[in-house]
Motif scaffolding. Structure first.
Motif, short mmCIF file in Angstrom:
data_model
loop_
_atom_site.label_atom_id
_atom_site.label_comp_id
_atom_site.label_asym_id
_atom_site.label_seq_id
_atom_site.Cartn_x
_atom_site.Cartn_y
_atom_site.Cartn_z
N LEU A 238 -60.48 2.75 1.80
CA LEU A 238 -61.42 3.86 1.77
C LEU A 238 -60.86 5.08 1.05
CD1 LEU A 238 -64.16 4.97 2.77
CD2 LEU A 238 -63.00 5.66 4.87
N GLN A 251 -66.19 8.74 3.49
CA GLN A 251 -64.90 9.25 3.96
C GLN A 251 -65.11 10.30 5.04
OE1 GLN A 251 -63.21 10.60 0.23
NE2 GLN A 251 -62.08 8.69 -0.06
N TYR A 254 -66.17 8.62 8.28
CA TYR A 254 -65.06 7.93 8.94
C TYR A 254 -64.15 8.94 9.64
CZ TYR A 254 -61.15 4.68 9.56
OH TYR A 254 -60.16 3.91 10.10
#
Length: 291
Positions: A238, A251, A254
């Motif tokens: 990622l 991103q 997350y």
């Protein structure tokens, strides 16, 4: 009578000071709970923790980890370091260059990687990512050979002793003045960078660990993490290097999930639990001193 002193585990990164600041816990009162200190992609971070105690973690994923290994008392809270950060530090307007956090040595393991190869890759980053500043973990900063090797080509800094209660202040003072953040490994700095709106990327450089007590014993390295821990591989992919230098929505999502920023924070409930458990622990401590 001897005064109560926080256990060394709670002094790491100034955890006990931060928890007291965020949850308004008196200085004299023990924090009768286990605290998550940093991001982890596996359950090794809590494998030696007493399963009967209360533990404070930052994500629903960590709750699943705890449940799978027998924990029953836990709370998902917003990462208290981030709560603390929001009151004191912001990304500066005149940011420049990249701060690089090399994978680090810790209490039991010495990190290994090729500094020459890593330095070459850092110097070859696009001009917009220059200059690069190396931020060494204290164990590596104290290693004069490692520090001197990096100092041949870069400015080298450190947030200092990890058991200093103001470690997080020194860390954020370094981070918030840079335009980009990077490492050769995924770490908690990954998440603190993105949360502060500083793009982070990981370089695919090999690293490993050697036991401090027995140099013949190898610890987990980059390939071990990528093969054994799916969550680490997910994060590694990622945050792989992207020349655009833009933080992607996936991103951000997350980071919010892993840092406890995407759900309700039971702050008042946790504060009450900590106060009651801390008071009971302090009473027991005093009674023991008087006996």
């Amino acid at each position: 009578m001897r005064k109560y002193s926080d256990p060394i585990s709670q002094k790491k990164f100034g955890s006990s000071r931060i928890i007291r600041d965020v949850f308004r816990i008196p200085k004299w009162m023990p924090i009768n709970a286990e605290l998550q200190h940093g991001w982890a992609a596996h359950d090794l971070i809590v494998d030696k923790t007493d399963k009967t105690t209360v533990i404070l973690v930052w994500s629903r994923r960590m709750v699943e980890v705890l449940q799978n290994i027998g924990f029953k008392k836990y709370f998902v809270i917003t990462n208290p370091y981030i709560s603390y950060r929001k009151k004191k530090y912001v990304k500066r307007d005149n940011t420049i260059g990249t701060v690089f956090f090399p994978q680090h040595t810790d209490e039991g393991w010495t990190v290994t990687y090729n500094i020459d190869e890593l330095s070459k890759e850092l110097l070859n980053l696009p001009k917009s990512y220059q200059p690069v500043t190396i931020c060494l973990y204290d164990f590596d900063y104290q290693n004069k050979k490692v520090r001197a090797k990096f100092e041949e080509k870069f400015k080298v800094v450190s947030a200092g002793n990890i058991y200093n209660e103001h470690f997080i202040d020194k860390f954020y003072n370094i981070l918030c003045r840079h335009k980009y953040s990077a490492s050769n490994a995924i770490g908690t700095y990954t998440f603190y960078s993105i949360e502060l709106n500083i793009p982070f990327f990981v370089l695919d450089q090999d690293w490993g660990h050697i036991s401090k007590s027995n140099s013949k014993i190898n610890g987990f390295g980059r390939d071990d993490y990528l093969q054994k821990f799916p969550e680490y591989k997910k994060a590694h992919e990622l945050f792989s290097f992207d020349k655009s230098g833009i933080i992607k929505d996936k991103q951000k999502k997350y980071v919010r999930a892993e840092m406890g920023l995407s759900g309700k924070d039971p702050k008042i409930l946790v504060q009450l639990v900590l106060l009651l458990r801390g008071l009971w622990m302090y009473i027991r401590f005093v009674l023991k001193q008087l006996s």
